[in-house]
Motif scaffolding. Structure first.
Motif, PDB file in Angstrom:
ATOM      1  N   PRO A   1      36.558  56.348  38.034  1.00  0.00           N
ATOM      2  CA  PRO A   1      37.285  56.235  39.310  1.00  0.00           C
ATOM      3  C   PRO A   1      36.834  55.025  40.126  1.00  0.00           C
ATOM      4  CG  PRO A   1      36.524  58.486  38.942  1.00  0.00           C
ATOM      5  CD  PRO A   1      35.878  57.637  37.898  1.00  0.00           C
ATOM      6  N   ARG A   2      35.602  54.614  39.924  1.00  0.00           N
ATOM      7  CA  ARG A   2      35.022  53.467  40.632  1.00  0.00           C
ATOM      8  C   ARG A   2      33.790  53.033  39.846  1.00  0.00           C
ATOM      9  NH1 ARG A   2      34.664  58.115  42.980  1.00  0.00           N
ATOM     10  NH2 ARG A   2      32.641  59.111  43.313  1.00  0.00           N
ATOM     11  N   PRO A   3      33.289  51.844  40.081  1.00  0.00           N
ATOM     12  CA  PRO A   3      32.085  51.403  39.367  1.00  0.00           C
ATOM     13  C   PRO A   3      30.901  52.330  39.655  1.00  0.00           C
ATOM     14  CG  PRO A   3      33.164  49.551  40.452  1.00  0.00           C
ATOM     15  CD  PRO A   3      33.845  50.791  40.955  1.00  0.00           C
ATOM     16  N   ILE A   4      30.014  52.445  38.676  1.00  0.00           N
ATOM     17  CA  ILE A   4      28.797  53.236  38.877  1.00  0.00           C
ATOM     18  C   ILE A   4      27.947  52.523  39.921  1.00  0.00           C
ATOM     19  CG2 ILE A   4      26.748  54.221  37.783  1.00  0.00           C
ATOM     20  CD1 ILE A   4      28.230  54.024  35.099  1.00  0.00           C
ATOM     21  N   GLU A   5      27.597  53.234  40.973  1.00  0.00           N
ATOM     22  CA  GLU A   5      26.845  52.618  42.060  1.00  0.00           C
ATOM     23  C   GLU A   5      25.385  52.417  41.690  1.00  0.00           C
ATOM     24  OE1 GLU A   5      27.255  54.791  45.668  1.00  0.00           O
ATOM     25  OE2 GLU A   5      29.457  54.697  45.686  1.00  0.00           O
ATOM     26  N   ALA A   6      24.856  51.288  42.101  1.00  0.00           N
ATOM     27  CA  ALA A   6      23.421  51.046  41.928  1.00  0.00           C
ATOM     28  C   ALA A   6      22.654  52.000  42.835  1.00  0.00           C
ATOM     29  CB  ALA A   6      23.085  49.605  42.272  1.00  0.00           C
ATOM     30  N   ARG A   7      21.508  52.458  42.344  1.00  0.00           N
ATOM     31  CA  ARG A   7      20.686  53.397  43.099  1.00  0.00           C
ATOM     32  C   ARG A   7      19.303  52.800  43.312  1.00  0.00           C
ATOM     33  NH1 ARG A   7      21.778  59.161  40.206  1.00  0.00           N
ATOM     34  NH2 ARG A   7      20.009  59.646  41.532  1.00  0.00           N
ATOM     35  N   GLN A   8      18.721  53.137  44.441  1.00  0.00           N
ATOM     36  CA  GLN A   8      17.377  52.632  44.712  1.00  0.00           C
ATOM     37  C   GLN A   8      16.350  53.440  43.950  1.00  0.00           C
ATOM     38  OE1 GLN A   8      16.287  51.251  48.698  1.00  0.00           O
ATOM     39  NE2 GLN A   8      14.450  52.531  48.583  1.00  0.00           N
ATOM     40  N   ALA A   9      15.376  52.769  43.383  1.00  0.00           N
ATOM     41  CA  ALA A   9      14.262  53.414  42.690  1.00  0.00           C
ATOM     42  C   ALA A   9      12.991  52.654  43.050  1.00  0.00           C
ATOM     43  CB  ALA A   9      14.487  53.398  41.182  1.00  0.00           C
ATOM     44  N   THR A  10      11.897  53.343  42.957  1.00  0.00           N
ATOM     45  CA  THR A  10      10.608  52.713  43.230  1.00  0.00           C
ATOM     46  C   THR A  10       9.791  52.663  41.952  1.00  0.00           C
ATOM     47  OG1 THR A  10      10.611  53.582  45.490  1.00  0.00           O
ATOM     48  CG2 THR A  10       8.515  52.766  44.634  1.00  0.00           C
ATOM     49  N   VAL A  11       9.420  51.474  41.550  1.00  0.00           N
ATOM     50  CA  VAL A  11       8.569  51.281  40.376  1.00  0.00           C
ATOM     51  C   VAL A  11       7.175  50.949  40.899  1.00  0.00           C
ATOM     52  CG1 VAL A  11       8.210  49.979  38.252  1.00  0.00           C
ATOM     53  CG2 VAL A  11      10.546  50.494  39.027  1.00  0.00           C
ATOM     54  N   HIS A  12       6.306  51.951  40.894  1.00  0.00           N
ATOM     55  CA  HIS A  12       4.962  51.781  41.448  1.00  0.00           C
ATOM     56  C   HIS A  12       4.109  50.874  40.566  1.00  0.00           C
ATOM     57  CE1 HIS A  12       5.717  54.926  44.427  1.00  0.00           C
ATOM     58  NE2 HIS A  12       6.261  55.643  43.462  1.00  0.00           N
ATOM     59  N   SER A  13       4.315  50.960  39.254  1.00  0.00           N
ATOM     60  CA  SER A  13       3.611  50.075  38.324  1.00  0.00           C
ATOM     61  C   SER A  13       4.463  49.896  37.083  1.00  0.00           C
ATOM     62  CB  SER A  13       2.232  50.641  37.944  1.00  0.00           C
ATOM     63  OG  SER A  13       2.361  51.838  37.197  1.00  0.00           O
ATOM     64  N   LEU A  14       4.367  48.734  36.479  1.00  0.00           N
ATOM     65  CA  LEU A  14       5.124  48.410  35.266  1.00  0.00           C
ATOM     66  C   LEU A  14       4.326  47.377  34.491  1.00  0.00           C
ATOM     67  CD1 LEU A  14       7.749  48.592  33.565  1.00  0.00           C
ATOM     68  CD2 LEU A  14       8.692  46.796  35.033  1.00  0.00           C
ATOM     69  N   GLU A  15       3.847  47.757  33.314  1.00  0.00           N
ATOM     70  CA  GLU A  15       2.954  46.874  32.557  1.00  0.00           C
ATOM     71  C   GLU A  15       3.390  46.758  31.099  1.00  0.00           C
ATOM     72  OE1 GLU A  15       0.745  45.200  34.154  1.00  0.00           O
ATOM     73  OE2 GLU A  15       0.945  46.325  36.033  1.00  0.00           O
ATOM     74  N   LEU A  16       3.243  45.542  30.571  1.00  0.00           N
ATOM     75  CA  LEU A  16       3.428  45.308  29.144  1.00  0.00           C
ATOM     76  C   LEU A  16       2.098  45.584  28.454  1.00  0.00           C
ATOM     77  CD1 LEU A  16       5.050  44.149  26.713  1.00  0.00           C
ATOM     78  CD2 LEU A  16       4.181  41.899  27.381  1.00  0.00           C
ATOM     79  N   VAL A  17       2.085  46.547  27.513  1.00  0.00           N
ATOM     80  CA  VAL A  17       0.825  46.925  26.868  1.00  0.00           C
ATOM     81  C   VAL A  17       0.782  46.578  25.378  1.00  0.00           C
ATOM     82  CG1 VAL A  17       0.273  48.747  28.520  1.00  0.00           C
ATOM     83  CG2 VAL A  17       1.657  49.308  26.512  1.00  0.00           C
ATOM     84  N   GLU A  18       1.945  46.281  24.791  1.00  0.00           N
ATOM     85  CA  GLU A  18       1.966  45.899  23.370  1.00  0.00           C
ATOM     86  C   GLU A  18       3.125  44.946  23.106  1.00  0.00           C
ATOM     87  OE1 GLU A  18       1.993  48.985  20.425  1.00  0.00           O
ATOM     88  OE2 GLU A  18       0.537  50.224  21.511  1.00  0.00           O
ATOM     89  N   TRP A  19       2.892  44.020  22.185  1.00  0.00           N
ATOM     90  CA  TRP A  19       3.932  43.137  21.657  1.00  0.00           C
ATOM     91  C   TRP A  19       3.798  43.169  20.147  1.00  0.00           C
ATOM     92  CZ3 TRP A  19       8.055  40.195  23.206  1.00  0.00           C
ATOM     93  CH2 TRP A  19       8.509  39.230  22.310  1.00  0.00           C
ATOM     94  N   ASN A  20       4.831  43.601  19.443  1.00  0.00           N
ATOM     95  CA  ASN A  20       4.723  43.824  18.006  1.00  0.00           C
ATOM     96  C   ASN A  20       5.796  43.054  17.239  1.00  0.00           C
ATOM     97  OD1 ASN A  20       2.594  45.894  18.164  1.00  0.00           O
ATOM     98  ND2 ASN A  20       4.171  47.135  19.135  1.00  0.00           N
ATOM     99  N   ALA A  21       5.340  42.100  16.423  1.00  0.00           N
ATOM    100  CA  ALA A  21       6.264  41.361  15.564  1.00  0.00           C
ATOM    101  C   ALA A  21       6.561  42.140  14.284  1.00  0.00           C
ATOM    102  CB  ALA A  21       5.682  39.995  15.225  1.00  0.00           C
ATOM    103  N   GLU A  22       5.620  43.001  13.893  1.00  0.00           N
ATOM    104  CA  GLU A  22       5.797  43.850  12.704  1.00  0.00           C
ATOM    105  C   GLU A  22       5.841  45.310  13.162  1.00  0.00           C
ATOM    106  OE1 GLU A  22       6.294  42.781   9.663  1.00  0.00           O
ATOM    107  OE2 GLU A  22       6.054  40.662  10.247  1.00  0.00           O
ATOM    108  N   HIS A  23       6.847  46.043  12.706  1.00  0.00           N
ATOM    109  CA  HIS A  23       7.006  47.432  13.126  1.00  0.00           C
ATOM    110  C   HIS A  23       7.996  48.126  12.196  1.00  0.00           C
ATOM    111  CE1 HIS A  23      10.892  46.209  14.801  1.00  0.00           C
ATOM    112  NE2 HIS A  23      10.257  45.138  15.276  1.00  0.00           N
ATOM    113  N   LYS A  24       8.216  49.411  12.423  1.00  0.00           N
ATOM    114  CA  LYS A  24       9.090  50.213  11.549  1.00  0.00           C
ATOM    115  C   LYS A  24      10.513  50.360  12.086  1.00  0.00           C
ATOM    116  CE  LYS A  24       7.801  54.597  13.732  1.00  0.00           C
ATOM    117  NZ  LYS A  24       7.238  55.968  13.530  1.00  0.00           N
ATOM    118  N   TYR A  25      10.786  49.845  13.256  1.00  0.00           N
ATOM    119  CA  TYR A  25      12.060  50.127  13.911  1.00  0.00           C
ATOM    120  C   TYR A  25      13.162  49.165  13.471  1.00  0.00           C
ATOM    121  CZ  TYR A  25       8.878  52.800  16.763  1.00  0.00           C
ATOM    122  OH  TYR A  25       7.901  53.673  17.161  1.00  0.00           O
TER     123      TYR A  25
END
Length: 322
Positions: free
Chosen positions: A173-197
């Motif tokens: 009926p209308r575009p999905i409205e953006a909602r406010q969220a709070t991201v208290h922390s956000l960290e990159l902990v791994e970077w994998n060039a080889e994996h099973k996915y």
């Protein structure tokens, strides 16, 4: 001695379960209900006698009440807070609390559901993306952010879940409205060039893609750019407010990198005071799903308790005793 036996049984209480990846949250709750509805921890012994041999219904008026403090997608595992009896009326506190997640993003492919349970709708370049680029991109996703929930979600618009519009090709009926969220922390902990996915094998047909585009009122799904090789994954940990969609964060981060991406693993590691590991004062550890999986085959010991009941008694948070 289990803590709950210090109280008069039965009790209304909370406890945490480690939901496995695969089943829905409702399926897990129904399996747990089949156990708690036949346990003197939660049901008076005279009531248990009356109900012997009767089938446990999902919404029976006289059955023990049970609920959960916030669903997890079937793909997701981790903390699922269970409320039994009068505790069900106090589950809202877990909908509003801070939650922690660990998630893995696979680059180069976008799906309709933003996770690996969905179908491919778009592929994009990924070889230009580096770990340093991801770390830099995360800066704009910390703090107060605006995010658009995925169309494959239970969020309702005009009384209908968004996923119904998507599946049936009904224009929103209308575009999905953006909602406010709070991201208290956000960290990159791994970077994998080889994996099973790997990217999902299923891809939307021309008709399905048209239906999704019709629902979204968009043509942005039409572009494809596939590169050879194995795209990398990266793992994020985050602490977020209620109403934050982890799938949307992963989707938006991938777009910010000039690529596409989707969730291949998702674990809720904390929901309020219930956590997979106790790291803060007052934390309550969740029970592994194996505790309940084998419960039907267990017999009571000399103390009258089955092993799963002893485990639950040790981890209960009593709301009200008899």
């Amino acid at each position: 001695m289990p803590k709950a036996t210090e109280y008069s049984l039965p009790v209304s209480a909370f406890f945490g379960v480690v939901k496995p990846s695969g089943p829905s949250s409702m399926s897990v709750i129904n399996d747990v209900k089949n156990l708690v509805a036949r346990s003197k921890i939660f049901v008076a012994e005279e009531q248990l006698e009356k109900s012997k041999g009767k089938k446990i219904s999902k919404r029976g008026k006289n059955d023990v009440k049970i609920g959960q403090g916030g669903t997890l997608d079937p793909l997701a595992d981790g903390v699922l807070v269970v409320g039994v009896g009068k505790a069900t009326k106090k589950l809202n506190q877990f909908l509003e609390c801070v939650k922690e997640y660990r998630t893995t993003c696979l680059l180069g492919c976008e799906t309709d559901s933003y996770d690996s349970e969905g179908a491919r709708v778009k592929t994009a370049p990924w070889k230009h993306v580096t770990r340093e680029m991801v770390e830099q991109a995360l800066e704009k996703f910390r703090g107060e952010i605006q995010q658009v929930p995925p169309i494959f979600s239970a969020l309702k618009m005009d009384g209908k879940p968004l996923y119904e519009y998507a599946r049936k090709g009904i224009p929103l009926p209308r575009p999905i409205e953006a909602r406010q969220a709070t991201v208290h922390s956000l960290e990159l902990v791994e970077w994998n060039a080889e994996h099973k996915y790997r990217w999902p094998e299923k891809a939307l047909s021309t008709e399905e893609k048209a239906a999704l585009q019709k629902a979204l009122g968009s043509t942005e799904l039409q572009e494809d750019s596939e590169e050879e090789g194995l795209p990398p994954t990266f793992v994020l940990t985050m602490r977020v407010s209620s109403g934050t969609y982890v799938r949307s964060i992963v989707h938006d981060v991938a777009h910010a990198l000039g690529s596409a991406g989707h969730v291949v693993t998702l674990s809720r590691t904390r929901q309020g005071r219930f956590a997979l590991t106790e790291t803060e004062d007052g934390d309550r550890r969740c029970l592994p799903w194996e505790t309940f999986e084998k419960a039907a085959e267990e017999e009571a010991g000399e103390d009258g308790w089955r092993p799963w009941e002893r485990s639950v008694l040790e981890h209960l948070e009593i709301v009200e005793a008899k």
